[in-house]
Write a protein that holds these residues in place. Structure first.
Motif, PDB file in Angstrom:
ATOM      1  N   TYR B  12      32.561  47.277  50.891  1.00 47.67           N
ATOM      2  CA  TYR B  12      33.683  47.414  49.988  1.00 47.67           C
ATOM      3  C   TYR B  12      33.928  46.151  49.188  1.00 47.67           C
ATOM      4  O   TYR B  12      33.919  45.049  49.733  1.00 47.67           O
ATOM      5  N   HIS B  14      36.400  43.709  47.091  1.00 46.08           N
ATOM      6  CA  HIS B  14      37.828  43.392  47.111  1.00 46.08           C
ATOM      7  C   HIS B  14      38.183  42.337  46.089  1.00 46.08           C
ATOM      8  O   HIS B  14      37.466  41.356  45.919  1.00 46.08           O
ATOM      9  N   ASP B  49      36.710  43.557  55.424  1.00 48.08           N
ATOM     10  CA  ASP B  49      36.239  44.267  54.246  1.00 48.08           C
ATOM     11  C   ASP B  49      36.512  45.771  54.356  1.00 48.08           C
ATOM     12  O   ASP B  49      36.801  46.448  53.374  1.00 48.08           O
ATOM     13  N   CYS B  52      40.914  46.217  54.244  1.00 46.41           N
ATOM     14  CA  CYS B  52      41.747  45.721  53.141  1.00 46.41           C
ATOM     15  C   CYS B  52      41.865  46.783  52.053  1.00 46.41           C
ATOM     16  O   CYS B  52      40.899  47.445  51.704  1.00 46.41           O
ATOM     17  N   ASP B  54      43.659  45.904  49.117  1.00 48.03           N
ATOM     18  CA  ASP B  54      43.963  45.115  47.926  1.00 48.03           C
ATOM     19  C   ASP B  54      45.384  45.267  47.393  1.00 48.03           C
ATOM     20  O   ASP B  54      45.612  45.191  46.189  1.00 48.03           O
ATOM     21  N   THR B 208      39.926  46.337  41.857  1.00 45.05           N
ATOM     22  CA  THR B 208      39.053  47.053  42.785  1.00 45.05           C
ATOM     23  C   THR B 208      38.796  48.475  42.298  1.00 45.05           C
ATOM     24  O   THR B 208      37.672  48.970  42.381  1.00 45.05           O
TER      25      THR B 208
END
Lengths: 136, 445
Positions: B12, B14, B49, B52, B54, B208
């Motif tokens: 992912y 971020h 990762d 999160c 964001d 993101t």
């Protein structure tokens, strides 16, 4: 594994604690969404039944491979006519309880609809023991 | 912790990052993180990762400015012949309109390098129409707005049971990007790769959402710029403006999307609710009773209080911005862009997401039920051993989180708990002292 929750009669604001706590656990255990929803609805209705009608009660939740088992034992007035209590729309809830948006007579019928097995033992003047099973 | 979607592990992206040299390992951030994504390991914060979303809560909380939102560099606009600015509705509230008119702000945007300005509020007006239609036709109620990317990611990570409720609708930012590209191609005869469309964002999650969109493979937005950075650039060139140009503006129904309750205002359904603040959203989703939830028609959920104006990249005080945006919405009232006509140019497909966003399933303890139950028991047992004061000294946000880390990750140890460690040391001390007493007694027998 199992969990026990104490429920106080008349404590409407706390009703729903046990069902949302169990919901969190079932999510972590990775059960399918539809099973989690059924368990949450049935447990919530059972909690409300104790809050709205009884003096106090204990809810025992147990999960074993293949099944969720819930037993609610309360001290309360008992149910004089079980058949009526399982009829949709029938309610003995007081007007005070109804004013709060509860007591629509959907409690036990709704539990029955969301579970695979249900049994009720009741003694008028003493209390009620409700057990239900959800297959997983 | 690994999330597998379609069998392969996803990495992912971020926007929210750590400046390691500024982090003092103070544990403020681990407590406010809504997905318990941060641990302090060896004196530094480490962001998971997989967990999160964001939302930027840690950026808000960090007393040492060690957390930041990575946005695209402003210089990126120079790579494009035609440059479009997409100001978020919240951007319109960053300036005091008594002193600096919106037209003056947009003239400044022209000056710093954008030939075109396309208000995201204008796209929001169109999304209002699409939402109306969507609410009428969908069978999956309630519909949860897809506009806040942090909330969408919260659902994907913590509430996979609500994934089907997320509106399959493109957020206004994406609609603004698609339409503005079309317009520039039409007007300038430009090729698509000559056009750069840049969102002026109050929010790291939007970065993101562009880099790694949910519900589609590629975002139509070229880049995301920090609202604070653009604010500074606009303020710096105001003095150079000779003549303020005239721009067409969106109306109330689009502008108001920048604040709490703005989006649901134009949804004509009976049961609608708006929630602002990521922790409030979590408590709502966790505690709402299934029956009540099922009776709702539409849910607006935003990670920030009081709506997007409260985003961490928005420089102006959020409550001041809220009032300004409301005043502006009342002043402009009717859209100058004739959304009721524009909407006719597009069919519903234009507004729909390409595919259903995929849940991340990080909350499962194990894929096997029996193993999951064993782990849950172990976590409960360990949690009961800890003091339950969630002090954070072990680097985990709660005692339960430490127990989970020990059982699920094997990274942590129960002696990371200062209380358990102290007890252990006391036991050793008692043992040593006991031995010593015995030794001392020996000679005098």
């Amino acid at each position: 594994m199992d969990k026990t929750y104490h429920i106080e009669g008349g404590n409407f604001s706390e009703a729903g604690f046990a069902s949302s706590d169990v919901k969190k656990l079932l999510k972590k255990l990775g059960l399918p969404t539809n099973i989690i929803k059924k368990a949450a609805i049935a447990m919530y209705e059972a909690e409300i039944n104790v809050v709205a009608h009884a003096y106090r009660g204990d809810m025992e939740f147990k999960i074993i491979p293949g099944q969720i088992l819930v037993t609610v034992q309360d001290e309360g007035p008992g149910i004089p006519d079980l058949e009526l209590a399982f009829t949709e729309g029938f309610s003995t809830a007081s007007s005070k309880v109804r004013e709060m948006g509860f007591g629509a007579g959907m409690g036990l019928p709704n539990i029955k609809r969301n579970t695979d097995d249900i049994s009720v033992e009741t003694e008028v003047g003493k209390g009620t023991r409700l057990s239900f099973v959800i297959n997983i | 912790m690994s999330a597998k979607v379609g069998g392969k592990k996803i990495k992912y992206f971020h926007s929210v990052r750590l400046k390691e040299d500024l982090c003092v390992g103070c544990t403020h951030c681990i407590r406010t993180c809504p997905t318990e994504a941060i641990r302090v390991i060896d004196g530094k914060a480490v962001i998971s990762d997989q967990r999160c979303i964001d939302c930027g809560e840690c950026i808000r909380t960090c007393p040492n400015n060690a957390k930041y939102a990575l946005t695209n560099p402003f210089k990126m606009i120079e790579n494009f012949k035609y440059r479009v600015a997409l100001p978020a509705p919240s951007f319109m509230a960053q300036f005091d309109s008594d002193k600096i008119s919106l037209d003056k702000v947009y003239t400044a945007l022209n000056l710093i390098g954008f030939q075109y300005i396309f208000e995201v509020a204008a796209a929001a007006e169109l999304v209002n129409y699409a939402t109306e239609k969507y609410l009428k036709t969908t069978t999956k109620k309630p519909v949860i707005s897809s506009a806040c990317p942090a909330v969408v990611r919260l659902i994907l990570t913590r509430f996979p049971e609500f994934v089907d409720n997320i509106a399959m609708l493109e957020p206004p930012m994406d609609i603004a990007a698609k339409i503005s590209k079309e317009l520039v191609m039409e007007r300038e005869g430009a090729k698509e790769n000559e056009i750069g469309v840049f969102f002026i964002s109050p929010c790291p999650a939007k970065v993101t959402a562009v880099k790694q969109p949910a519900g589609k493979d590629k975002s139509p937005v070229t880049g995301v710029l920090s609202m604070t950075e653009i604010y500074d650039k606009v303020m710096s060139v105001l003095k150079d403006i000779k003549k303020v140009k005239k721009f067409e503006h969106a109306g109330k129904m689009g502008i108001i999307w920048g604040v709490h309750e703005g989006e649901i205002e134009s949804a004509h359904v009976k049961k609608k609710v708006a929630i602002a603040g990521i922790h409030n959203v979590i408590s709502f989703f966790e505690n709402i009773e299934q029956k009540v939830f099922n009776n709702l028609d539409f849910i607006e959920a935003q990670a920030c209080v009081p709506g997007c104006v409260g985003g961490v990249l928005a420089p102006t005080d959020k409550f001041l911005a809220k009032i300004r945006l409301k005043e502006l919405a009342e002043k402009l009232k009717n859209s100058e862009l004739q959304p009721e006509k524009v909407i006719k140019r597009y069919n519903m497909d234009f507004f729909l997401l390409e595919k259903k966003p995929e849940p991340r399933n990080i909350s499962k303890l194990d894929t096997d039920l029996i193993k999951a139950m064993e782990k849950a028991e172990l976590i409960d047992q360990l949690t009961a051993e800890f003091p339950g004061i969630d002090c954070g000294i072990c680097g985990c946000p709660t005692c339960r989180a430490l127990a989970e880390d020990i059982v699920l990750e094997g990274r942590a140890s129960k002696f990371d708990c200062i209380f358990i460690l102290k007890q252990k040391i006391k036991n050793i001390k008692d043992e040593l002292e006991g031995n010593e007493k015995l030794n001392r007694k020996k000679p005098g027998k």
